[in-house]
Write a protein that holds these residues in place. Structure first.
Motif, PDB file in Angstrom:
ATOM      1  N   LEU A  53       0.831  -1.209   0.000  1.00 39.15           N
ATOM      2  CA  LEU A  53       0.000   0.000   0.000  1.00 39.15           C
ATOM      3  C   LEU A  53       0.861   1.252   0.000  1.00 39.15           C
ATOM      4  O   LEU A  53       0.607   2.190  -0.761  1.00 39.15           O
ATOM      5  N   TRP A  54       1.884   1.287   0.855  1.00 36.04           N
ATOM      6  CA  TRP A  54       2.739   2.476   0.915  1.00 36.04           C
ATOM      7  C   TRP A  54       3.566   2.636  -0.359  1.00 36.04           C
ATOM      8  O   TRP A  54       3.815   3.746  -0.806  1.00 36.04           O
ATOM      9  N   ASN A  55       3.984   1.521  -0.968  1.00 30.46           N
ATOM     10  CA  ASN A  55       4.720   1.596  -2.221  1.00 30.46           C
ATOM     11  C   ASN A  55       3.857   2.242  -3.301  1.00 30.46           C
ATOM     12  O   ASN A  55       4.322   3.107  -4.046  1.00 30.46           O
ATOM     13  N   GLY A  56       2.603   1.856  -3.395  1.00 29.90           N
ATOM     14  CA  GLY A  56       1.699   2.446  -4.373  1.00 29.90           C
ATOM     15  C   GLY A  56       1.437   3.915  -4.113  1.00 29.90           C
ATOM     16  O   GLY A  56       1.414   4.736  -5.033  1.00 29.90           O
ATOM     17  N   ARG A  57       1.248   4.275  -2.852  1.00 29.06           N
ATOM     18  CA  ARG A  57       0.994   5.676  -2.512  1.00 29.06           C
ATOM     19  C   ARG A  57       2.189   6.557  -2.840  1.00 29.06           C
ATOM     20  O   ARG A  57       2.043   7.635  -3.429  1.00 29.06           O
ATOM     21  N   LEU A  58       3.373   6.108  -2.470  1.00 32.58           N
ATOM     22  CA  LEU A  58       4.571   6.907  -2.737  1.00 32.58           C
ATOM     23  C   LEU A  58       4.874   6.978  -4.238  1.00 32.58           C
ATOM     24  O   LEU A  58       5.363   7.998  -4.731  1.00 32.58           O
TER      25      LEU A  58
ATOM     26  N   PHE B 236       4.976  10.183  -9.212  1.00 35.06           N
ATOM     27  CA  PHE B 236       4.514  10.399 -10.581  1.00 35.06           C
ATOM     28  C   PHE B 236       3.879  11.778 -10.728  1.00 35.06           C
ATOM     29  O   PHE B 236       4.139  12.486 -11.697  1.00 35.06           O
ATOM     30  N   ALA B 237       3.065  12.171  -9.747  1.00 32.97           N
ATOM     31  CA  ALA B 237       2.445  13.498  -9.788  1.00 32.97           C
ATOM     32  C   ALA B 237       3.503  14.597  -9.680  1.00 32.97           C
ATOM     33  O   ALA B 237       3.413  15.625 -10.356  1.00 32.97           O
ATOM     34  N   ALA B 238       4.525  14.373  -8.847  1.00 33.57           N
ATOM     35  CA  ALA B 238       5.599  15.361  -8.715  1.00 33.57           C
ATOM     36  C   ALA B 238       6.349  15.517 -10.035  1.00 33.57           C
ATOM     37  O   ALA B 238       6.691  16.634 -10.429  1.00 33.57           O
TER      38      ALA B 238
ATOM     39  N   ASP C 122       7.532  18.534 -14.941  1.00 38.14           N
ATOM     40  CA  ASP C 122       7.543  18.592 -16.394  1.00 38.14           C
ATOM     41  C   ASP C 122       6.714  19.771 -16.910  1.00 38.14           C
ATOM     42  O   ASP C 122       7.125  20.459 -17.846  1.00 38.14           O
ATOM     43  N   LEU C 123       5.579  20.023 -16.305  1.00 40.58           N
ATOM     44  CA  LEU C 123       4.751  21.153 -16.714  1.00 40.58           C
ATOM     45  C   LEU C 123       5.425  22.487 -16.411  1.00 40.58           C
ATOM     46  O   LEU C 123       5.175  23.479 -17.095  1.00 40.58           O
TER      47      LEU C 123
END
Length: 66
Positions: free
Chosen positions: A34-39, A44-46, A51-52
């Motif tokens: 669960l923590w691996n997916g959250r991080l 990815f969002a960061a 990139d933007l």
């Protein structure tokens, strides 16, 4: 006084190992997944925000490939 069933908080959700799902535990356990997916989602969002903003590492690497 009667309690309303709609306002009662649910019990803490546990995994099959009987520990809180959101506990930060080290090692190979269900909570680590669960923590691996959250991080990973935060990372990815960061990267997308980075990139933007115009600081793209991937774009710079692809220009070198030309």
């Amino acid at each position: 006084m009667q309690s309303n069933k709609a306002t009662n908080l649910p019990p803490v959700a546990t995994e099959y190992n009987g520990v809180d799902r959101n506990a930060f535990l080290f090692g190979f356990n269900p909570q680590a997944e669960l923590w691996n997916g959250r991080l990973a989602m935060i990372g990815f969002a960061a990267y997308l925000l980075w990139d933007l903003a115009g600081f793209s590492v991937l774009r710079n690497v692809l220009y070198l490939i030309k």
